[in-house]
Design a protein around this motif. Structure first.
Motif, PDB file in Angstrom:
ATOM      1  N   SER A 103       0.840  -1.200   0.000  1.00  0.00           N
ATOM      2  CA  SER A 103       0.000   0.000   0.000  1.00  0.00           C
ATOM      3  C   SER A 103       0.872   1.246   0.000  1.00  0.00           C
ATOM      4  O   SER A 103       0.603   2.210  -0.726  1.00  0.00           O
ATOM      5  CB  SER A 103      -0.916   0.008   1.227  1.00  0.00           C
ATOM      6  OG  SER A 103      -1.762  -1.123   1.182  1.00  0.00           O
ATOM      7  N   ASP A 136      -8.686  -2.564   0.173  1.00  0.00           N
ATOM      8  CA  ASP A 136      -8.634  -3.252   1.469  1.00  0.00           C
ATOM      9  C   ASP A 136      -9.722  -2.621   2.340  1.00  0.00           C
ATOM     10  O   ASP A 136      -9.454  -1.747   3.168  1.00  0.00           O
ATOM     11  CB  ASP A 136      -7.241  -3.066   2.080  1.00  0.00           C
ATOM     12  CG  ASP A 136      -7.049  -3.918   3.324  1.00  0.00           C
ATOM     13  OD1 ASP A 136      -8.035  -4.505   3.806  1.00  0.00           O
ATOM     14  OD2 ASP A 136      -5.912  -3.975   3.821  1.00  0.00           O
ATOM     15  N   ASP A 183      -4.964  -0.384  -5.021  1.00  0.00           N
ATOM     16  CA  ASP A 183      -4.229  -0.909  -3.869  1.00  0.00           C
ATOM     17  C   ASP A 183      -4.931  -2.231  -3.510  1.00  0.00           C
ATOM     18  O   ASP A 183      -5.961  -2.238  -2.838  1.00  0.00           O
ATOM     19  CB  ASP A 183      -4.316   0.132  -2.740  1.00  0.00           C
ATOM     20  CG  ASP A 183      -3.642  -0.325  -1.458  1.00  0.00           C
ATOM     21  OD1 ASP A 183      -3.132  -1.461  -1.419  1.00  0.00           O
ATOM     22  OD2 ASP A 183      -3.635   0.475  -0.497  1.00  0.00           O
TER      23      ASP A 183
HETATM   24 MG    MG Z   1      -2.057  -2.857   2.114  1.00  0.00          MG
END
Ligand code: MG
Ligand code: ATP
Length: 433
Positions: free
Chosen positions: A173, A197, A278
């Motif tokens: 990330s 996420d 991400d």
């Molecule tokens: Mg992550």
């Protein structure tokens, strides 16, 4: 559009496309190809397996224009017809015959040969939308079909860059957010980061934005999202960068079907030149699909055994599933952690059969400060080597050169002053407490 894309003689063995060449996926349309040669038929069949033609229904027939004219005298025409001509035939007469049995809205791709004598102008007049000189590669066919539907070649259609960790916690990330920052700031490409996420994502912390329902509102919406709806969910981070944030709350669980995010990505692609995903470190239908559907992929790995195995597996799987795409990239992160035994870069590269695009050092002070302040590395230290590394990854992944004017010697000091001030001013309530 008429194009003659024949760059090399060794056409059937074409190299992967350069990073600044990307193809937006075709919509749900029917395509029928009428080929003259088995080589062309094989290229078209292989194209039907390409991710960008995942929604199209593509069938392949032999017999060229004559067979097409015969078929459509009794059957309805599809959205797209691909016709291969052969050297001794009269292409214009063949097209005239077809015109009498085809719907006017049908788009026509002609695969010609170097001996063709029909003037382009006359092909255009007869409704040919794209002309490609054979022999064609799989990618020629994919590109030709997709180009019929991209709004305009002059307008950038969004490309998707997916970043995923080879293991949890490797810094995927962090890399995704810093690279997106460089794409937006240094390459001046309008970009959106999507934090996939949903339960634990840190993009809102890293960009110092209050957590929002962003991506959750979009994915749980019962209606198909449109551009205006998605725009309202974006949190603006900088001039060129916005965030579709994760709620990072645990009231509900985030189990999705494999296609849950398709319409969100498709909608964003229409307005945003660059979309950075991400992707959390997990293996489910939708994470796999997000990776397979991306234009470019970056795997982030630490230099240890499990990361090496996982990187190898990920790269291999992606290469096999995406034979007509640029090869997926990887970078090493947190390299040189004191006292940790590490696998050397060369041994790692040998095992995964490719070199990393970057090797980012372990720097807990710098990354810890950035994470706790909600800042990017470039904001903390514009001239730092790691800032340059993120810019290089951004350039490599987008194929774009830096557009920023040259910075003065005082820029790093001014940046520090500005970012310190704005970080304090923009700090969310929760963090100020
Ligand atoms: Mg992550
Ligand atoms: N090169 C580095 N040096 C030191 N610390 C780093 C480095 N890169 C990332 N970190 C730190 O490692 C931690 C994990 O980073 P991050 O959340 O980006 O990882 P991730 O792979 O996305 O994790 P997850 O699997 O939870 O999604 C963060 O605290 C981050 O600041």
């Amino acid at each position: 559009m008429i194009s003659t894309r024949k760059d090399t003689d060794d056409h059937l063995d074409a190299a992967p496309p350069p990073a600044d060449d990307y193809i937006s996926p075709a919509p749900r349309v029917g395509v029928q190809a009428f080929c003259e040669t088995e080589e062309t038929a094989a290229a078209v069949r292989a194209a039907s397996e390409d991710r960008r033609l995942g929604k199209t229904r593509l069938s392949v027939h032999m017999g060229g224009m004559a067979a097409a004219a015969k078929a459509y005298s009794t059957a309805p025409t599809p959205n797209v017809i691909i016709l291969e001509t052969h050297s001794s035939e009269d292409t214009l007469a063949g097209l005239d015959e077809l015109a009498s049995v085809c719907d006017p809205g049908t788009r026509v791709v002609l695969i010609g040969n170097p001996g063709d004598t029909a003037p382009y102008r006359e092909l255009l007049r007869r409704g040919v939308n794209d002309y490609v000189v054979g022999p064609v590669t799989t990618l020629d066919v994919v590109r030709s079909i997709c180009s019929l539907f991209s709004a305009s070649e002059a307008i950038a259609v969004g490309r998707v860059l997916a970043v995923v960790g080879a293991k949890g916690g490797v810094g995927a990330s962090t890399v995704a957010h810093n690279v997106a920052w460089a794409i937006a700031r240094d390459l001046a490409l309008d970009s959106v980061v999507i934090d996939l996420d949903l339960a634990f994502g840190t993009a809102s912390l890293d960009y110092n934005k209050d957590p929002l329902q962003g991506i959750a509102n979009a994915v749980f919406s019962p209606d198909r999202p449109d551009t205006a709806f998605i725009e309202r969910l974006l949190a603006r981070c900088t001039d060129h960068l916005s965030l579709l944030a994760a709620p990072a709350t645990l009231e509900r669980v985030y189990d999705f079907g494999a296609e849950a995010f398709d319409s969100i990505f498709d909608t964003l692609r229409m307005t945003t030149p660059c979309i950075v995903l991400d992707v959390p470190h997990q293996w489910s239908g939708w994470t796999r699909r997000a990776l397979l559907g991306a234009d470019d992929i970056l795997v982030v790995a630490e230099p240890d055994l499990a990361n090496m195995r996982n990187t190898k597996n990920l790269l291999q799987m992606l290469k096999t599933a995406r034979p007509n795409d640029r090869t997926p990239l990887y970078c090493l992160n947190q390299v040189g952690m004191p006292k940790r035994p590490e696998i050397g870069g060369r041994a790692f590269a040998k095992t995964v059969e490719s070199a990393p695009v970057a090797s980012i050092p372990f720097d807990p002070r710098m990354f810890g400060t950035a994470a706790n302040n909600g800042q990017m590395i470039a904001e903390i230290s514009a001239g730092h080597r790691i800032t340059q590394t993120f810019l290089q990854i951004a350039q490599r992944m987008t194929g774009h050169a830096e557009t920023k004017p040259r910075r003065s010697l005082l820029s790093p000091i001014l940046d520090k002053f500005r970012s310190g001030r704005s970080a304090r001013e923009e700090m969310p309530e929760s963090r100020r407490a």
